[in-house]
Structure formats: C-alpha cells, structure tokens
Design an enzyme around this catalytic site. Structure first.
Site, PDB file in Angstrom:
ATOM      1  CE1 TYR A 142      38.527  36.374  37.580  1.00 31.99           C
ATOM      2  CE2 TYR A 142      39.648  35.042  39.487  1.00 31.99           C
ATOM      3  CZ  TYR A 142      39.305  35.081  38.262  1.00 31.99           C
ATOM      4  OH  TYR A 142      39.654  34.053  37.452  1.00 31.99           O
TER       5      TYR A 142
ATOM      6  CB  SER B 201      38.438  31.381  39.386  1.00 32.82           C
ATOM      7  OG  SER B 201      39.564  31.756  40.143  1.00 32.82           O
TER       8      SER B 201
ATOM      9  CE  LYS C  35      36.181  33.915  36.364  1.00 35.44           C
ATOM     10  NZ  LYS C  35      35.836  33.449  34.729  1.00 35.44           N
TER      11      LYS C  35
ATOM     12  CG  ASN D  21      34.976  42.566  30.845  1.00 32.19           C
ATOM     13  OD1 ASN D  21      34.678  42.878  29.498  1.00 32.19           O
ATOM     14  ND2 ASN D  21      35.517  43.421  31.681  1.00 32.19           N
TER      15      ASN D  21
HETATM   16  N1  LIG Z   1      44.771  31.336  33.774  1.00 36.37           N
HETATM   17  C1  LIG Z   1      44.612  30.798  34.970  1.00 36.37           C
HETATM   18  O1  LIG Z   1      45.510  30.177  36.083  1.00 36.37           O
HETATM   19  C2  LIG Z   1      43.149  30.720  35.492  1.00 36.37           C
HETATM   20  C3  LIG Z   1      42.073  31.456  34.764  1.00 36.37           C
HETATM   21  N2  LIG Z   1      40.812  31.383  35.127  1.00 36.37           N
HETATM   22  C4  LIG Z   1      39.765  31.807  34.121  1.00 36.37           C
HETATM   23  O2  LIG Z   1      39.855  31.418  32.855  1.00 36.37           O
HETATM   24  C5  LIG Z   1      39.535  32.569  31.801  1.00 36.37           C
HETATM   25  C6  LIG Z   1      40.682  32.617  30.966  1.00 36.37           C
HETATM   26  O3  LIG Z   1      41.861  33.218  31.767  1.00 36.37           O
HETATM   27  P1  LIG Z   1      43.109  33.301  30.935  1.00 36.37           P
HETATM   28  O4  LIG Z   1      43.340  32.819  29.730  1.00 36.37           O
HETATM   29  O5  LIG Z   1      44.183  33.274  32.015  1.00 36.37           O
HETATM   30  O6  LIG Z   1      43.120  35.144  30.705  1.00 36.37           O
HETATM   31  P2  LIG Z   1      43.758  35.982  29.402  1.00 36.37           P
HETATM   32  O7  LIG Z   1      43.465  37.300  29.898  1.00 36.37           O
HETATM   33  O8  LIG Z   1      45.150  35.193  29.282  1.00 36.37           O
HETATM   34  O9  LIG Z   1      42.701  35.570  28.443  1.00 36.37           O
HETATM   35  C7  LIG Z   1      41.244  36.402  28.446  1.00 36.37           C
HETATM   36  C8  LIG Z   1      40.953  36.391  26.974  1.00 36.37           C
HETATM   37  O10 LIG Z   1      39.497  36.837  26.993  1.00 36.37           O
HETATM   38  C9  LIG Z   1      39.439  38.032  26.224  1.00 36.37           C
HETATM   39  N3  LIG Z   1      38.311  38.754  26.734  1.00 36.37           N
HETATM   40  C10 LIG Z   1      38.390  39.568  27.802  1.00 36.37           C
HETATM   41  N4  LIG Z   1      37.092  39.976  28.210  1.00 36.37           N
HETATM   42  C11 LIG Z   1      36.510  39.782  27.220  1.00 36.37           C
HETATM   43  C12 LIG Z   1      35.034  40.189  26.602  1.00 36.37           C
HETATM   44  N5  LIG Z   1      34.451  41.120  27.518  1.00 36.37           N
HETATM   45  N6  LIG Z   1      34.586  39.823  25.658  1.00 36.37           N
HETATM   46  C13 LIG Z   1      35.651  38.880  24.630  1.00 36.37           C
HETATM   47  N7  LIG Z   1      36.620  38.763  25.072  1.00 36.37           N
HETATM   48  C14 LIG Z   1      37.324  39.152  26.287  1.00 36.37           C
HETATM   49  C15 LIG Z   1      40.658  38.625  26.231  1.00 36.37           C
HETATM   50  O11 LIG Z   1      40.812  39.242  25.085  1.00 36.37           O
HETATM   51  C16 LIG Z   1      41.824  37.509  26.277  1.00 36.37           C
HETATM   52  O12 LIG Z   1      42.222  37.052  25.063  1.00 36.37           O
HETATM   53  C17 LIG Z   1      39.164  33.678  32.750  1.00 36.37           C
HETATM   54  O13 LIG Z   1      37.778  33.388  32.755  1.00 36.37           O
HETATM   55  C18 LIG Z   1      39.805  33.583  33.902  1.00 36.37           C
HETATM   56  O14 LIG Z   1      39.091  33.903  35.157  1.00 36.37           O
HETATM   57  C19 LIG Z   1      40.419  30.842  36.202  1.00 36.37           C
HETATM   58  C20 LIG Z   1      41.406  30.385  37.108  1.00 36.37           C
HETATM   59  C21 LIG Z   1      42.828  30.309  36.728  1.00 36.37           C
HETATM   60  O1  LIG Z   2      41.746  32.723  38.747  1.00 31.43           O
HETATM   61  C1  LIG Z   2      42.969  33.079  38.835  1.00 31.43           C
HETATM   62  O2  LIG Z   2      43.872  32.211  39.364  1.00 31.43           O
HETATM   63  C2  LIG Z   2      45.041  32.135  39.420  1.00 31.43           C
HETATM   64  C3  LIG Z   2      45.669  31.996  40.547  1.00 31.43           C
HETATM   65  O3  LIG Z   2      45.435  32.662  41.386  1.00 31.43           O
HETATM   66  P1  LIG Z   2      46.851  33.355  42.212  1.00 31.43           P
HETATM   67  O4  LIG Z   2      46.126  34.725  42.970  1.00 31.43           O
HETATM   68  O5  LIG Z   2      47.610  32.497  43.294  1.00 31.43           O
HETATM   69  O6  LIG Z   2      47.745  34.179  41.194  1.00 31.43           O
HETATM   70  C4  LIG Z   2      45.557  33.661  38.587  1.00 31.43           C
HETATM   71  O7  LIG Z   2      47.067  33.355  38.235  1.00 31.43           O
HETATM   72  C5  LIG Z   2      44.824  33.882  37.344  1.00 31.43           C
HETATM   73  O8  LIG Z   2      44.866  35.057  36.581  1.00 31.43           O
HETATM   74  C6  LIG Z   2      43.386  34.160  37.867  1.00 31.43           C
HETATM   75  O9  LIG Z   2      42.552  34.265  36.778  1.00 31.43           O
END
Ligand SMILES: NC(=O)C1=CN([C@@H]2O[C@H](COP(=O)(O)OP(=O)(O)OC[C@H]3O[C@@H](n4cnc5c(N)ncnc54)[C@H](O)[C@@H]3O)[C@@H](O)[C@H]2O)C=CC1
Ligand SMILES: O=C1O[C@H](COP(=O)(O)O)[C@@H](O)[C@H](O)[C@H]1O
EC number: 1.1.1.388
Length: 259
Positions: A152, A115, A156, A90
């Site tokens: 993970y 990340s 990234k 992914n």
């Molecule tokens: N939420 C956070 O605090 C952080 C998020 N990120 C990064 O930001 C991005 C988004 O994270 P979130 O929105 O929190 O995650 P999330 O899980 O809420 O959203 C991810 C979305 O991507 C879709 N998805 C997953 N794999 C897929 C694939 N192979 N093809 C198409 N769609 C796919 C899922 O269906 C979901 O809707 C990720 O890459 C995550 O690693 C990085 C650091 C922190």
């Molecule tokens: O990359 C990500 O980081 C956030 C923060 O990390 P955490 O280990 O302090 O929870 C995480 O919540 C998120 O799911 C992840 O995609």
C-alpha cells in the site's frame, strides 16, 4: 477557487471530514464508486454534481473532471494490508487516470492523498518507540525518499512520483499530503504511533482547504495536527500552504481510555 472542485472518494472518512467543514466553501463535484447516501451529500451539492464512478474508468473520470479548477484525489484502497492487485488497480492505475484527466482538462491543481505508509520503514527497531515520544527530535520533513511500510505504501509513493511527472511535464500544480492517522473526536487510544501522527477532522479540512487556495508547484507535505508527540515536520505545510492546525493529541493524554 471559483471553479468547481472534484473530490474523489467523497464518501470515505477523509472526504467526509473535508465536506463537514468546507461544504459551503466550494462548488463541489463528488465522485465515489459507491452511491453516496443522502446524509453524505451536503445540501449545497446538486444531484447532477454527484458521480458514481470508478477512478480507473477514464471516460467517467474525464466527464467528472471537465470544467473543474482543482481536484482532491482521495479514492483508493486505504488498507495498509491491501494486496497488490487492489493497490495496483485502485491506487496506481486510478491515480494515473486522475492525473491524466487533469492535464487533458487543463485543471490547475491536484491534491493527492498520500500516506504515512509511504515512509513507514523509517520507523526502525532502533528508533521506535522513542521517535513517537515528545523528548525525541527525529523528524521526517518530506524531502526524504520514500521507504514504504508495505505494498500500500509503495502505491502511495508511486502516486507521489506520478504527481512529480505530471507537474514536470505538464506544469500541473501538485501537492502530495502524507496523511497521518485521521480519527474523529480524539486521537487513537493507547497507540503512541497514532497519537504522534494524529490528524483531527477539523485540521484535515483546514489542510485540504489550504491545498485548494495556496500557490505551489510540486510539494510533499505531512498531514498531521499540531501534536506534541511527532516525527513529522509540518513546517513545509505551514510555509507553502499556510496550514495552521488547531488540535494536539497531547490534550487527550490524561483521558482514562489512555491509561
Ligand atoms: N484515513 C486515514 O487516516 C488515511 C487515509 N489516507 C488516504 O486517504 C484516502 C481516503 O482514505 P479514507 O477516507 O480513510 O478511506 P475510505 O475507505 O474511508 O474512503 C475511500 C473512498 O474511496 C472510494 N473508492 C475506493 N476505491 C475507489 C475507486 N477505484 N474508484 C472510486 N472510488 C473508490 C470508496 O468507495 C470510499 O468511499 C485514501 O487514498 C487513503 O489511502 C492516507 C493516510 C491516512
Ligand atoms: O494510510 C493509512 O494510515 C492510517 C494509519 O496507519 P496505521 O497502520 O497506524 O493504522 C490508517 O489508519 C489508514 O487506514 C491508512 O489509509
């Protein structure tokens, strides 16, 4: 940006934070492997601009990318504990597919969701918890090499390197945003690390808006709010992208849920 913008992973937390504030500012195409419920699709987005597809499917990605000017690539497995087979598919294969499609379609710029976990191993026992506290001046600024916390984080860091490759060899503009901890409404309670790297929903939208409008070559920036506690320096995001965050986790410090 007059051309359409592709948002991958549009149904997730980061995607929805972006769309909440920027729905009417761009001509969006939304891609997610899960069908998006009606409430996750802004009224301004037509049904034919919504793609249910996996980012590892090169034909489907090429179709979604055709004619766009920029991509915000969020789709992937966001779990810090995600196993290798999932992040390999992914996050690494999916990200390479998106970058390859971008150069094939002559896209101008890609903002990649990296990340904090790409650099989590800088948080050593000697440095923590002091580095999470306001008095401490230890900073990462995006020029350091990755030191992933987990597999993970390795995925990234690999995405960042893929971006470097596609910038150097194909002149694609790439910004890698090392996102901190996105939570809606308030920072994580009783979690110093999370408060130091808090990214509010509105600052998330502001930052990715800057990624779409600024001029850059290849950049790695940190994606956090203007927190008093911090160990990420956001000067580069301010200077190159024009990012001006408006939230600060300190404003929630006296909340009863933090006591
Ligand atoms: N939420 C956070 O605090 C952080 C998020 N990120 C990064 O930001 C991005 C988004 O994270 P979130 O929105 O929190 O995650 P999330 O899980 O809420 O959203 C991810 C979305 O991507 C879709 N998805 C997953 N794999 C897929 C694939 N192979 N093809 C198409 N769609 C796919 C899922 O269906 C979901 O809707 C990720 O890459 C995550 O690693 C990085 C650091 C922190
Ligand atoms: O990359 C990500 O980081 C956030 C923060 O990390 P955490 O280990 O302090 O929870 C995480 O919540 C998120 O799911 C992840 O995609």
């Amino acid at each position: 940006m007059d051309d359409p913008v592709l948002l991958t992973g549009a149904g997730g937390r980061v995607g929805q934070a972006i769309l909440r504030d920027l729905a009417d500012d761009y001509d969006w195409r939304l891609l997610d492997r899960e069908p998006l419920p009606r409430e996750k699709i802004p009224e301004s987005v037509d049904a034919d601009a919504v793609y249910v597809a996996d980012v590892t499917d090169d034909e489907a990605v090429a179709e979604a990318v055709d004619g766009v000017g920029a991509i915000i690539h969020l789709a992937g497995d966001p779990r810090p504990e995600a196993p290798w087979d999932s992040v390999l598919r992914n996050n690494i294969d999916g990200t390479q597919t998106v970058f390859e499609a971008a150069v094939e379609a002559d896209v101008d710029k890609v903002a990649f969701a990296s990340s904090n976990h790409a650099v989590g191993a800088f948080e050593t026992d000697e440095r923590t918890p002091d580095m999470y506290r306001p008095h401490d001046d230890y900073r990462l600024d995006g020029t350091e090499l990755p030191r992933p916390s987990n597999l993970y984080g390795v995925s990234k860091a690999t995405g960042e390197t893929l971006g470097r490759y596609y910038h150097d060899h194909y002149d694609l503009s790439v910004v890698c945003v090392r996102i901190g901890n996105l939570t809606r409404g308030h920072p994580p309670w009783n979690y110093e690390r999370g408060q130091a790297m808090w990214l509010s929903y509105r600052d998330c939208a502001r930052l990715f808006d800057c990624c779409l409008t600024a001029d850059y070559g290849y950049e790695i920036v940190y994606g956090i709010s203007d927190n008093e506690r911090k160990y990420y320096d956001i000067s580069r995001a301010r200077e190159v992208l024009g990012y001006e965050p408006v939230d600060n986790s300190k404003e929630f410090e006296d909340h009863p849920k933090n006591q």
